[in-house]
Design an enzyme around this catalytic site. Sequence first.
Site, PDB file in Angstrom:
ATOM      1  N   PHE A 151      -9.579   8.655   7.402  1.00  0.00           N
ATOM      2  CA  PHE A 151      -9.127   9.322   6.101  1.00  0.00           C
ATOM      3  C   PHE A 151     -10.304   9.123   5.080  1.00  0.00           C
ATOM      4  O   PHE A 151     -11.127   8.792   5.261  1.00  0.00           O
ATOM      5  CB  PHE A 151      -7.915   8.411   5.750  1.00  0.00           C
TER       6      PHE A 151
ATOM      7  N   THR B 114       0.913  -1.044  -0.001  1.00  0.00           N
ATOM      8  CA  THR B 114      -0.016   0.234  -0.041  1.00  0.00           C
ATOM      9  C   THR B 114       0.576   1.194   0.059  1.00  0.00           C
ATOM     10  O   THR B 114       2.004   1.217   0.581  1.00  0.00           O
ATOM     11  CB  THR B 114      -1.098   0.044   1.357  1.00  0.00           C
TER      12      THR B 114
ATOM     13  N   HIS C 223     -15.469  -2.013   7.202  1.00  0.00           N
ATOM     14  CA  HIS C 223     -15.317  -3.035   6.096  1.00  0.00           C
ATOM     15  C   HIS C 223     -13.719  -3.771   6.335  1.00  0.00           C
ATOM     16  O   HIS C 223     -13.594  -4.851   6.059  1.00  0.00           O
ATOM     17  CB  HIS C 223     -15.446  -2.267   4.842  1.00  0.00           C
ATOM     18  N   ARG C 224     -12.835  -2.781   6.539  1.00  0.00           N
ATOM     19  CA  ARG C 224     -11.559  -3.251   6.687  1.00  0.00           C
ATOM     20  C   ARG C 224     -11.212  -4.042   7.849  1.00  0.00           C
ATOM     21  O   ARG C 224     -10.753  -5.211   7.743  1.00  0.00           O
ATOM     22  CB  ARG C 224     -10.520  -1.875   6.662  1.00  0.00           C
TER      23      ARG C 224
ATOM     24  N   ASN D  97      -0.896   3.936   1.214  1.00  0.00           N
ATOM     25  CA  ASN D  97      -1.710   4.714   2.161  1.00  0.00           C
ATOM     26  C   ASN D  97      -1.390   4.332   3.612  1.00  0.00           C
ATOM     27  O   ASN D  97      -1.809   3.201   3.949  1.00  0.00           O
ATOM     28  CB  ASN D  97      -3.314   4.264   1.604  1.00  0.00           C
TER      29      ASN D  97
ATOM     30  N   ASP E 226     -14.339   9.112   5.287  1.00  0.00           N
ATOM     31  CA  ASP E 226     -14.707   8.831   6.648  1.00  0.00           C
ATOM     32  C   ASP E 226     -15.615   9.996   7.107  1.00  0.00           C
ATOM     33  O   ASP E 226     -16.702   9.963   7.664  1.00  0.00           O
ATOM     34  CB  ASP E 226     -13.629   8.752   7.499  1.00  0.00           C
TER      35      ASP E 226
ATOM     36  N   HIS F  46      -2.531   5.474   6.279  1.00  0.00           N
ATOM     37  CA  HIS F  46      -3.878   5.107   7.259  1.00  0.00           C
ATOM     38  C   HIS F  46      -4.041   3.713   7.214  1.00  0.00           C
ATOM     39  O   HIS F  46      -4.305   3.150   8.441  1.00  0.00           O
ATOM     40  CB  HIS F  46      -4.956   6.063   6.861  1.00  0.00           C
TER      41      HIS F  46
ATOM     42  N   ASP G  25      -8.020  -3.609  -1.531  1.00  0.00           N
ATOM     43  CA  ASP G  25      -8.685  -2.892  -2.301  1.00  0.00           C
ATOM     44  C   ASP G  25     -10.017  -2.498  -1.597  1.00  0.00           C
ATOM     45  O   ASP G  25     -10.665  -3.461  -1.145  1.00  0.00           O
ATOM     46  CB  ASP G  25      -8.832  -3.298  -3.800  1.00  0.00           C
TER      47      ASP G  25
END
Length: 203
Positions: A148, A7, A176-177, A9, A151, A11, A68
């Site tokens: 992030f 990643t 979800h993550r 990202n 959100d 966050h 993803d």
Amino acid sequence: MKIYLVTGNKHKVGEISALAGNDWTIVPITSVINNKIEIEEKGDSFLQNALIKVESFKHLKIPLIADDSGLEIDALGGFPGIKSARFMDGYPYTERMEELLTRLESEENRKARFKCAAVYYHPTGVVLAAEGVVEGTIAFEIRGARGFGYDPIFVPEGYNMTFGELGEEVKSTISHRATAFKKLFSLLRLFFSSTNTTGHHRS
Ligand code: ITT
């Protein structure tokens, strides 16, 4: 055991590290490669794009994970969906969120969901995958500065506040993550309990 997270990202690194607990050490792939990661996410599902991310680094022959994810808004036909990162690319998220709120201005149907596909790639070629969804609604204005991406406009079902207001305490339990990676780490525990660390079945 170290697992390398594909990643760019930061966050995601924080959120996934917290979900991994003490069992795995999550190392950003950017700490072992020299260049910025540039992956063309050309799949037509979250799962395909997550697979593309790990496949891009399988030549390193190290354990990899990736996700993803994106926001699907019903009144916009599921948009931005898999285009969540690319929608108004280069613009600050406040502007992207304002644009989505404008598109939803006179819309009463605020239903939306965040989705995440999480994958693990083992150097022997074994791939494990899990998905997570959190249902909710799009707020009428940007609220909160935690988290992030989108959100600050997403209100998860059962709450009155946005993820931007609720922050990590809530996100780490219902997002979800969180759902996808809790499932993925359970699969990993099962995988490692039936194989030795090289991924070969115990006899
Ligand atoms: P990597 O591909 O490098 O992991 P990314 O940010 O580009 O990082 P994605 O391709 O998965 O990640 O795109 C997901 C986009 O969807 C992300 O940029 C956000 O705009 C949005 N998104 C995903 N999960 C989110 C979350 O938990 N909170 C807010 N927005 C999220």
